[in-house]
Design an enzyme around this catalytic site. Structure first.
Site, mmCIF file in Angstrom:
data_model
loop_
_atom_site.group_PDB
_atom_site.id
_atom_site.type_symbol
_atom_site.label_atom_id
_atom_site.label_comp_id
_atom_site.label_asym_id
_atom_site.label_seq_id
_atom_site.Cartn_x
_atom_site.Cartn_y
_atom_site.Cartn_z
ATOM 1 N N GLU A 1 -11.942 -3.854 -19.864
ATOM 2 C CA GLU A 1 -11.877 -5.322 -19.744
ATOM 3 C C GLU A 1 -10.540 -5.896 -20.213
ATOM 4 O OE1 GLU A 1 -13.626 -3.608 -21.823
ATOM 5 O OE2 GLU A 1 -13.354 -4.433 -23.831
ATOM 6 N N ASN B 1 -6.052 2.801 -12.748
ATOM 7 C CA ASN B 1 -5.043 1.860 -12.238
ATOM 8 C C ASN B 1 -3.653 2.460 -12.440
ATOM 9 O OD1 ASN B 1 -3.957 -0.744 -11.371
ATOM 10 N ND2 ASN B 1 -3.423 -1.085 -13.526
ATOM 11 N N ALA C 1 8.037 8.203 -9.943
ATOM 12 C CA ALA C 1 6.883 8.274 -10.848
ATOM 13 C C ALA C 1 5.554 7.911 -10.161
ATOM 14 C CB ALA C 1 7.126 7.374 -12.062
ATOM 15 N N GLU C 2 5.419 6.674 -9.685
ATOM 16 C CA GLU C 2 4.107 6.215 -9.197
ATOM 17 C C GLU C 2 3.520 7.123 -8.117
ATOM 18 O OE1 GLU C 2 3.688 1.985 -8.385
ATOM 19 O OE2 GLU C 2 5.483 1.593 -9.537
ATOM 20 N N ASN D 1 1.403 3.068 -2.605
ATOM 21 C CA ASN D 1 0.649 3.988 -3.472
ATOM 22 C C ASN D 1 -0.573 4.540 -2.744
ATOM 23 O OD1 ASN D 1 1.746 4.306 -6.330
ATOM 24 N ND2 ASN D 1 2.017 2.122 -5.934
ATOM 25 N N MET E 1 -4.110 -6.878 -7.068
ATOM 26 C CA MET E 1 -3.558 -7.973 -7.861
ATOM 27 C C MET E 1 -4.616 -8.992 -8.288
ATOM 28 S SD MET E 1 -0.412 -7.269 -8.145
ATOM 29 C CE MET E 1 0.916 -6.354 -7.408
ATOM 30 N N HIS F 1 0.254 1.442 -13.220
ATOM 31 C CA HIS F 1 1.056 0.321 -13.735
ATOM 32 C C HIS F 1 2.517 0.769 -13.807
ATOM 33 C CE1 HIS F 1 1.797 -3.386 -15.917
ATOM 34 N NE2 HIS F 1 2.626 -2.673 -16.661
ATOM 35 N N GLY G 1 0.773 -1.239 0.000
ATOM 36 C CA GLY G 1 0.000 0.000 0.000
ATOM 37 C C GLY G 1 0.800 1.283 0.000
HETATM 38 C C1 GRF Z 1 3.162 -0.964 -7.621
HETATM 39 O O1 GRF Z 1 4.382 -1.154 -8.266
HETATM 40 C C2 GRF Z 1 2.085 -0.789 -8.649
HETATM 41 O O2 GRF Z 1 2.482 -0.106 -9.783
HETATM 42 C C3 GRF Z 1 1.762 -2.202 -8.984
HETATM 43 O O3 GRF Z 1 1.854 -2.894 -7.744
HETATM 44 C C4 GRF Z 1 2.727 -2.207 -6.876
HETATM 45 C C5 GRF Z 1 1.958 -1.917 -5.623
HETATM 46 O O4 GRF Z 1 2.713 -1.437 -4.566
HETATM 47 N N1 GRF Z 1 0.520 -2.303 -9.677
HETATM 48 P P1 GRF Z 1 2.025 -0.842 -3.286
HETATM 49 O O5 GRF Z 1 1.088 -1.884 -2.689
HETATM 50 O O6 GRF Z 1 1.284 0.413 -3.667
HETATM 51 O O7 GRF Z 1 3.161 -0.539 -2.340
#
Ligand code: GRF
Length: 207
Positions: free
Chosen positions: A150, A110, A182-183, A16, A93, A112, A14
């Protein structure tokens, strides 16, 4: 001002989710209300992060539900219960079928960990994505926020940020850099962008 009620879907650590919660606490998400964190794993650390921020949590597992259809129906029941208007998948996931995604068109996003459409689609998740990028020898990778439809990782792109691959990178090191550079930056920004668009649309309907 109308705020869009958001559920964040998680499965693991978690970080993100934390980036979204921190941005919200700093006042950077004025159009977004984080109203629910929904996990498909009882032990996801993300649930503790949500609780620490005072956000309600729910757990729906495929095992308990018994089938994909029942799993998606149970998720939908939680989302309806909390009046959710927008979904953010942040390290969730589990692939959702068209039955589910069709109900959230342009209301579900989402994150990625690559520059889509590179290294996306079924099987491209977590550390695998960075392993693939390194073994292909790319010099630049990054992260993408996209609408969910989808097709796994196939929806329209909302935001992207590039990150350099450095000599000697391991998948773990690259994963960390992509998250930090980035994320954790583009996901909260995209949440606010889409939440604001939905809030304004709602305002227009009410005039
Ligand atoms: C991240 O790398 C995200 O891009 C991918 O799964 C990971 C999740 O990490 N889809 P977190 O649970 O947010 O730490």
């Amino acid at each position: 001002m109308k705020r869009t009620k958001i559920a964040v879907l998680v499965s693991g650590g978690g970080t993100n989710l934390q980036a979204i919660l921190d941005a919200s606490a700093r006042g950077e998400l004025p159009h977004a209300e984080i109203a629910l964190v929904l996990s498909n794993h009882k032990k996801a650390y993300a649930l503790e992060r949500a609780a620490a921020a005072g956000v309600p949590t729910a757990v729906v597992t495929k095992k308990q539900a018994g089938s994909q259809a029942a799993f998606e129906a149970a998720m939908m029941a939680e989302l309806v219960k909390y009046g959710i208007e927008m979904i953010v998948m942040a390290g969730f996931m589990s692939i959702l079928t068209r039955d589910f995604t069709d109900q959230w068109t342009e209301r579900m996003i989402n994150i990625h960990p690559s520059l889509l459409p590179a290294f996306g689609g079924e099987g491209c998740y977590g550390l695998h994505v960075h392993e693939m990028a390194l073994s292909r020898g790319v010099k630049v990778t990054g992260a993408t926020v996209h609408f969910v439809n989808e097709i796994p990782d196939g929806g329209k792109i909302i935001a992207q940020k590039a990150v350099n691959v450095e000599p000697g990178d391991t998948p773990e090191r690259l994963q960390r850099r992509v998250m930090e550079q980035a994320e954790w930056i583009i996901l909260p920004q995209a949440v606010e962008q889409v939440a604001a668009e939905l809030a304004h649309r709602e305002d227009d309907l009410n005039v």
